[in-house]
Design an enzyme around this catalytic site. Structure first.
Site, PDB file in Angstrom:
ATOM      1  N   GLN A  60       0.773  -1.247   0.000  1.00 52.92           N
ATOM      2  CA  GLN A  60       0.000   0.000   0.000  1.00 52.92           C
ATOM      3  C   GLN A  60       0.807   1.302   0.000  1.00 52.92           C
ATOM      4  O   GLN A  60       0.476   2.249  -0.711  1.00 52.92           O
ATOM      5  CB  GLN A  60      -0.951   0.019   1.219  1.00 52.92           C
ATOM      6  CG  GLN A  60      -1.842   1.230   1.240  1.00 52.92           C
ATOM      7  CD  GLN A  60      -2.782   1.324   2.419  1.00 52.92           C
ATOM      8  OE1 GLN A  60      -3.405   2.345   2.638  1.00 52.92           O
ATOM      9  NE2 GLN A  60      -2.913   0.273   3.202  1.00 52.92           N
ATOM     10  N   LEU A  69       9.236  -8.676 -14.600  1.00 55.04           N
ATOM     11  CA  LEU A  69      10.692  -8.777 -14.759  1.00 55.04           C
ATOM     12  C   LEU A  69      11.279  -9.460 -13.539  1.00 55.04           C
ATOM     13  O   LEU A  69      11.037  -9.022 -12.414  1.00 55.04           O
ATOM     14  CB  LEU A  69      11.239  -7.339 -14.861  1.00 55.04           C
ATOM     15  CG  LEU A  69      12.636  -7.138 -15.405  1.00 55.04           C
ATOM     16  CD1 LEU A  69      12.746  -7.668 -16.829  1.00 55.04           C
ATOM     17  CD2 LEU A  69      12.965  -5.647 -15.390  1.00 55.04           C
ATOM     18  N   LYS A  74      16.225 -10.978 -10.402  1.00 53.67           N
ATOM     19  CA  LYS A  74      17.338 -11.821  -9.929  1.00 53.67           C
ATOM     20  C   LYS A  74      17.899 -12.666 -11.081  1.00 53.67           C
ATOM     21  O   LYS A  74      18.861 -13.410 -10.894  1.00 53.67           O
ATOM     22  CB  LYS A  74      16.856 -12.705  -8.779  1.00 53.67           C
ATOM     23  CG  LYS A  74      16.548 -11.866  -7.531  1.00 53.67           C
ATOM     24  CD  LYS A  74      16.112 -12.692  -6.365  1.00 53.67           C
ATOM     25  CE  LYS A  74      15.962 -11.805  -5.130  1.00 53.67           C
ATOM     26  NZ  LYS A  74      15.236 -12.469  -4.062  1.00 53.67           N
ATOM     27  N   LYS A  96      10.875  -5.172   9.115  1.00 56.15           N
ATOM     28  CA  LYS A  96       9.795  -5.058   8.132  1.00 56.15           C
ATOM     29  C   LYS A  96       8.617  -4.424   8.874  1.00 56.15           C
ATOM     30  O   LYS A  96       8.371  -4.750  10.031  1.00 56.15           O
ATOM     31  CB  LYS A  96       9.386  -6.423   7.623  1.00 56.15           C
ATOM     32  CG  LYS A  96      10.441  -7.085   6.757  1.00 56.15           C
ATOM     33  CD  LYS A  96       9.925  -8.356   6.133  1.00 56.15           C
ATOM     34  CE  LYS A  96      10.969  -8.915   5.189  1.00 56.15           C
ATOM     35  NZ  LYS A  96      10.488 -10.107   4.466  1.00 56.15           N
ATOM     36  N   TYR A 150       4.447  -3.001   8.752  1.00 56.08           N
ATOM     37  CA  TYR A 150       3.129  -2.817   8.140  1.00 56.08           C
ATOM     38  C   TYR A 150       2.403  -1.690   8.863  1.00 56.08           C
ATOM     39  O   TYR A 150       2.810  -1.243   9.944  1.00 56.08           O
ATOM     40  CB  TYR A 150       2.316  -4.115   8.236  1.00 56.08           C
ATOM     41  CG  TYR A 150       2.807  -5.180   7.288  1.00 56.08           C
ATOM     42  CD1 TYR A 150       2.451  -5.149   5.942  1.00 56.08           C
ATOM     43  CD2 TYR A 150       3.639  -6.205   7.723  1.00 56.08           C
ATOM     44  CE1 TYR A 150       2.901  -6.118   5.057  1.00 56.08           C
ATOM     45  CE2 TYR A 150       4.096  -7.184   6.845  1.00 56.08           C
ATOM     46  CZ  TYR A 150       3.720  -7.131   5.511  1.00 56.08           C
ATOM     47  OH  TYR A 150       4.169  -8.083   4.636  1.00 56.08           O
ATOM     48  N   GLU A 151       1.304  -1.274   8.254  1.00 58.99           N
ATOM     49  CA  GLU A 151       0.510  -0.142   8.740  1.00 58.99           C
ATOM     50  C   GLU A 151       0.388  -0.053  10.266  1.00 58.99           C
ATOM     51  O   GLU A 151       0.765   0.932  10.886  1.00 58.99           O
ATOM     52  CB  GLU A 151      -0.897  -0.239   8.111  1.00 58.99           C
ATOM     53  CG  GLU A 151      -1.925   0.713   8.682  1.00 58.99           C
ATOM     54  CD  GLU A 151      -1.646   2.172   8.347  1.00 58.99           C
ATOM     55  OE1 GLU A 151      -1.297   2.464   7.198  1.00 58.99           O
ATOM     56  OE2 GLU A 151      -1.781   3.014   9.253  1.00 58.99           O
ATOM     57  N   ASP A 185       0.709   3.815   6.030  1.00 59.99           N
ATOM     58  CA  ASP A 185       0.943   3.447   4.634  1.00 59.99           C
ATOM     59  C   ASP A 185       0.645   4.587   3.675  1.00 59.99           C
ATOM     60  O   ASP A 185       1.529   5.134   3.024  1.00 59.99           O
ATOM     61  CB  ASP A 185       0.048   2.260   4.254  1.00 59.99           C
ATOM     62  CG  ASP A 185       0.638   0.935   4.691  1.00 59.99           C
ATOM     63  OD1 ASP A 185       1.832   0.898   5.003  1.00 59.99           O
ATOM     64  OD2 ASP A 185      -0.100  -0.062   4.712  1.00 59.99           O
ATOM     65  N   GLY A 236      -7.300  20.476  19.281  1.00 60.69           N
ATOM     66  CA  GLY A 236      -6.996  21.900  19.366  1.00 60.69           C
ATOM     67  C   GLY A 236      -7.482  22.474  20.684  1.00 60.69           C
ATOM     68  O   GLY A 236      -7.914  21.745  21.574  1.00 60.69           O
ATOM     69  N   GLY A 237      -7.445  23.778  20.803  1.00 59.99           N
ATOM     70  CA  GLY A 237      -7.843  24.415  22.062  1.00 59.99           C
ATOM     71  C   GLY A 237      -9.358  24.515  22.228  1.00 59.99           C
ATOM     72  O   GLY A 237      -9.837  24.935  23.271  1.00 59.99           O
TER      73      GLY A 237
HETATM   74  N1  CAO Z   1      12.077 -10.114  -9.201  1.00 56.83           N
HETATM   75  C1  CAO Z   1      12.724 -10.897  -8.326  1.00 56.83           C
HETATM   76  N2  CAO Z   1      12.655 -10.760  -6.984  1.00 56.83           N
HETATM   77  C2  CAO Z   1      11.859  -9.765  -6.530  1.00 56.83           C
HETATM   78  C3  CAO Z   1      11.149  -8.921  -7.381  1.00 56.83           C
HETATM   79  C4  CAO Z   1      11.283  -9.109  -8.788  1.00 56.83           C
HETATM   80  N3  CAO Z   1      10.642  -8.349  -9.676  1.00 56.83           N
HETATM   81  N4  CAO Z   1      10.454  -8.039  -6.625  1.00 56.83           N
HETATM   82  C5  CAO Z   1      10.722  -8.348  -5.339  1.00 56.83           C
HETATM   83  N5  CAO Z   1      11.565  -9.384  -5.271  1.00 56.83           N
HETATM   84  C6  CAO Z   1      12.125  -9.996  -4.074  1.00 56.83           C
HETATM   85  C7  CAO Z   1      12.950  -9.056  -3.248  1.00 56.83           C
HETATM   86  O1  CAO Z   1      14.208  -8.870  -3.835  1.00 56.83           O
HETATM   87  C8  CAO Z   1      13.011  -9.786  -1.917  1.00 56.83           C
HETATM   88  O2  CAO Z   1      13.984 -10.801  -1.992  1.00 56.83           O
HETATM   89  P1  CAO Z   1      15.165 -11.008  -0.874  1.00 56.83           P
HETATM   90  O3  CAO Z   1      14.464 -11.061   0.447  1.00 56.83           O
HETATM   91  O4  CAO Z   1      15.748 -12.308  -1.291  1.00 56.83           O
HETATM   92  O5  CAO Z   1      16.079  -9.880  -0.967  1.00 56.83           O
HETATM   93  C9  CAO Z   1      11.666 -10.485  -1.881  1.00 56.83           C
HETATM   94  O6  CAO Z   1      11.101 -10.348  -3.195  1.00 56.83           O
HETATM   95  C10 CAO Z   1      10.659  -9.975  -0.896  1.00 56.83           C
HETATM   96  O7  CAO Z   1      10.659  -8.573  -0.797  1.00 56.83           O
HETATM   97  P2  CAO Z   1      10.244  -7.890   0.574  1.00 56.83           P
HETATM   98  O8  CAO Z   1      11.114  -8.406   1.663  1.00 56.83           O
HETATM   99  O9  CAO Z   1      10.172  -6.433   0.399  1.00 56.83           O
HETATM  100  O10 CAO Z   1       8.756  -8.437   0.739  1.00 56.83           O
HETATM  101  P3  CAO Z   1       8.059  -9.068   2.033  1.00 56.83           P
HETATM  102  O11 CAO Z   1       6.732  -9.544   1.564  1.00 56.83           O
HETATM  103  O12 CAO Z   1       8.900 -10.044   2.744  1.00 56.83           O
HETATM  104  O13 CAO Z   1       7.877  -7.813   3.012  1.00 56.83           O
HETATM  105  C11 CAO Z   1       7.074  -5.619   3.620  1.00 56.83           C
HETATM  106  C12 CAO Z   1       6.854  -6.901   2.779  1.00 56.83           C
HETATM  107  C13 CAO Z   1       6.025  -4.614   3.176  1.00 56.83           C
HETATM  108  C14 CAO Z   1       6.912  -5.929   5.090  1.00 56.83           C
HETATM  109  C15 CAO Z   1       8.494  -5.080   3.354  1.00 56.83           C
HETATM  110  O14 CAO Z   1       8.653  -4.910   1.970  1.00 56.83           O
HETATM  111  C16 CAO Z   1       8.774  -3.755   4.058  1.00 56.83           C
HETATM  112  O15 CAO Z   1       9.011  -3.710   5.263  1.00 56.83           O
HETATM  113  N6  CAO Z   1       8.788  -2.652   3.304  1.00 56.83           N
HETATM  114  C17 CAO Z   1       9.125  -1.350   3.821  1.00 56.83           C
HETATM  115  C18 CAO Z   1       8.030  -0.764   4.657  1.00 56.83           C
HETATM  116  C19 CAO Z   1       6.715  -0.675   3.935  1.00 56.83           C
HETATM  117  O16 CAO Z   1       6.574  -0.102   2.878  1.00 56.83           O
HETATM  118  N7  CAO Z   1       5.685  -1.207   4.571  1.00 56.83           N
HETATM  119  C20 CAO Z   1       4.324  -0.970   4.132  1.00 56.83           C
HETATM  120  C21 CAO Z   1       3.740  -2.093   3.478  1.00 56.83           C
HETATM  121  S1  CAO Z   1       2.071  -1.751   3.151  1.00 56.83           S
HETATM  122  O17 CAO Z   1       1.310  -2.199   4.555  1.00 56.83           O
END
Ligand code: CAO
Length: 423
Positions: free
Chosen positions: A16, A71, A74, A135, A137-138, A167, A245-246
């Protein structure tokens, strides 16, 4: 001409926060190219699905006006394509977990070397510090940014708000940072890093609570419901529905509250409108009574005052309360349900709520651009299917020939492209 026409965004965002940012840039006219994992795409495509096998509302409502390329970043060939994208775009936006883009081989240093004009914009849960690798989330951001500890009632647990301030709020901050960096690039010729941390974004929205934290050192917070009979600890307490506010305010019941969970209205007892409020609720005697006439005199009696106001609001529906109080400048607002907002004609007329048609899911409602520019109106177009524009982007944006595109397909870097059957 759209305000951001000519700006191309390499959109590496998901879920998000990041998509909120790039959707806003797309609404202002930027060409947003969403890069997704072949066969998988943004996880939200499949989350909270209301219909089988079609992109969820979660995804469609956050990815309007974008193009999608699949795409595998990796894969060796995928990395080469990505390099070309980096060279062809103005901004890279990402919200991966900390370190993910570095592990892919696209660190800030590398991207800056490939394209010194590129702006590299990231959302992370936390800025540098003890939690920078987490990591987020919201709701984690709401808790870590001070919103949860200050939301709710004094005798209950901390509460999460329905507004996605971590988010979507941080997505807005990032969009602002990107546009500012683009403006700076006009003069410097260089791109720069932009970081918006979710904790920072939530805390920024809780600014008034940090204000109150410091006021607390100098006495009780007199507009809070804890005053005058409750106690204050050493941190800002939860203030229920008290105004930030006040000017004291509270949510009061309106006619129908027994069966309608949203038959409520927010009423603010603004000092300037006090006489008008007293007249409206039939308490003219309060206008000159020294026990009620001044803001200071009223503060210890707010509970009783709002109970009296409520006796009156319970005789009227929330719109009648609005119709009576608004003309006499008493600030108030009805508690509107999502159903009421979805059906509100004026929000449709301004494009704040829009109906969008989608080739596989059909018509649905979405929230349009909340910011209106007079010379650059936003038109909301549907979100892309997974990889729908892969070939078009390879050819038209990156300049690959048909033979090269065949080779890229063969390498497994781009996966299958979802095609639109008929629109
Ligand atoms: N091709 C190949 N690999 C890809 C890719 C692509 N096009 N797009 C993503 N990936 C891979 C990433 O490289 C990553 O791999 P590694 O862990 O091996 O480096 C993997 O996908 C997962 O990415 P991620 O760790 O960002 O995803 P997640 O689901 O584990 O975590 C989230 C999600 C949101 C918790 C994390 O991305 C995060 O903390 N983001 C920053 C804060 C944020 O924006 N949070 C709000 C989220 S909305 O509620």
């Amino acid at each position: 001409m759209k305000a951001l026409e000519g700006i191309r965004i390499l959109d590496f965002t998901h879920v998000q926060s990041g998509p909120t940012c790039t959707q806003l840039l797309a609404w202002f006219g930027a060409d947003v190219i969403k890069v997704e994992r072949p066969g998988v795409g943004d996880a939200t495509r499949r989350q909270l699905r209301d219909l089988p096998d079609v992109d969820s509302l979660y995804f469609t409502m956050l990815n309007h006006n974008k193009r999608s390329i699949t795409l595998n970043s990796k894969n060796q060939t995928g990395k080469q394509v990505l390099e070309r994208l980096v060279k062809s775009c103005d901004v890279l936006v990402e919200n991966f977990a900390p370190g993910a883009l570095d592990r892919m081989g696209f660190s800030w240093e590398r991207v800056h070397e490939l394209n010194p004009r590129m702006i590299y914009a990231s959302i992370k849960g936390f800025g540098p510090g003890p939690y920078e690798d987490c990591k987020v989330y919201e709701n984690v951001a709401q808790c870590a940014g001070g919103a949860a500890s200050t939301t709710g009632f004094d005798d209950g647990p901390p509460l999460i708000t329905g507004a996605q301030i971590g988010d979507s709020g941080t997505g807005l901050n990032l969009a602002f940072g990107i546009v500012t960096a683009l403006f700076h690039r006009e003069k410097s010729g260089r791109g720069q890093r932009v970081l918006a941390a979710m904790q920072d974004g939530v805390l920024n929205l809780c600014r008034v609570k940090l204000r109150d934290q410091q006021r607390l050192a100098h006495g009780p917070l007199t507009e809070y419901p804890q005053y005058p009979y409750g106690s204050f600890g050493d941190a800002v307490p939860r203030a229920g529905n008290a105004s930030g506010g006040g000017q004291p305010g509270w949510i009061v019941r309106c006619k129908g509250w027994e069966t309608d969970p949203n038959a409520y209205c927010y009423v603010i007892t603004q000092a300037a409108a006090w006489p008008a409020l007293c007249r409206a609720i039939g308490k003219e005697e309060w206008i000159d009574d020294p026990e009620y006439a001044t803001h200071e005199a009223r503060l210890p009696k707010l509970e009783e005052i709002f109970e009296t106001i409520e006796e009156w609001t319970k005789t009227k529906d929330k719109f009648e309360v609005m119709d009576t109080l608004n003309p006499v400048d008493v600030p108030c607002g009805p508690i509107l349900s999502m159903k009421e907002l979805a059906e509100e004609p004026s929000l449709r007329a301004t494009g704040t709520i829009v109906e969008v048609d989608h080739p596989t899911r059909g018509k649905y409602l979405s929230v349009g651009n909340p910011v209106k520019l007079s010379d650059s109106p936003s038109e909301v177009t549907r979100s892309p299917l997974l990889g729908e524009h892969t070939e078009e982007i390879l050819r038209d944006v990156l300049g690959y020939s048909d033979e090269e595109i065949e080779l890229i397909w063969g390498s497994g870097a781009i996966g299958e492209q979802q095609k639109v059957a008929a629109e």
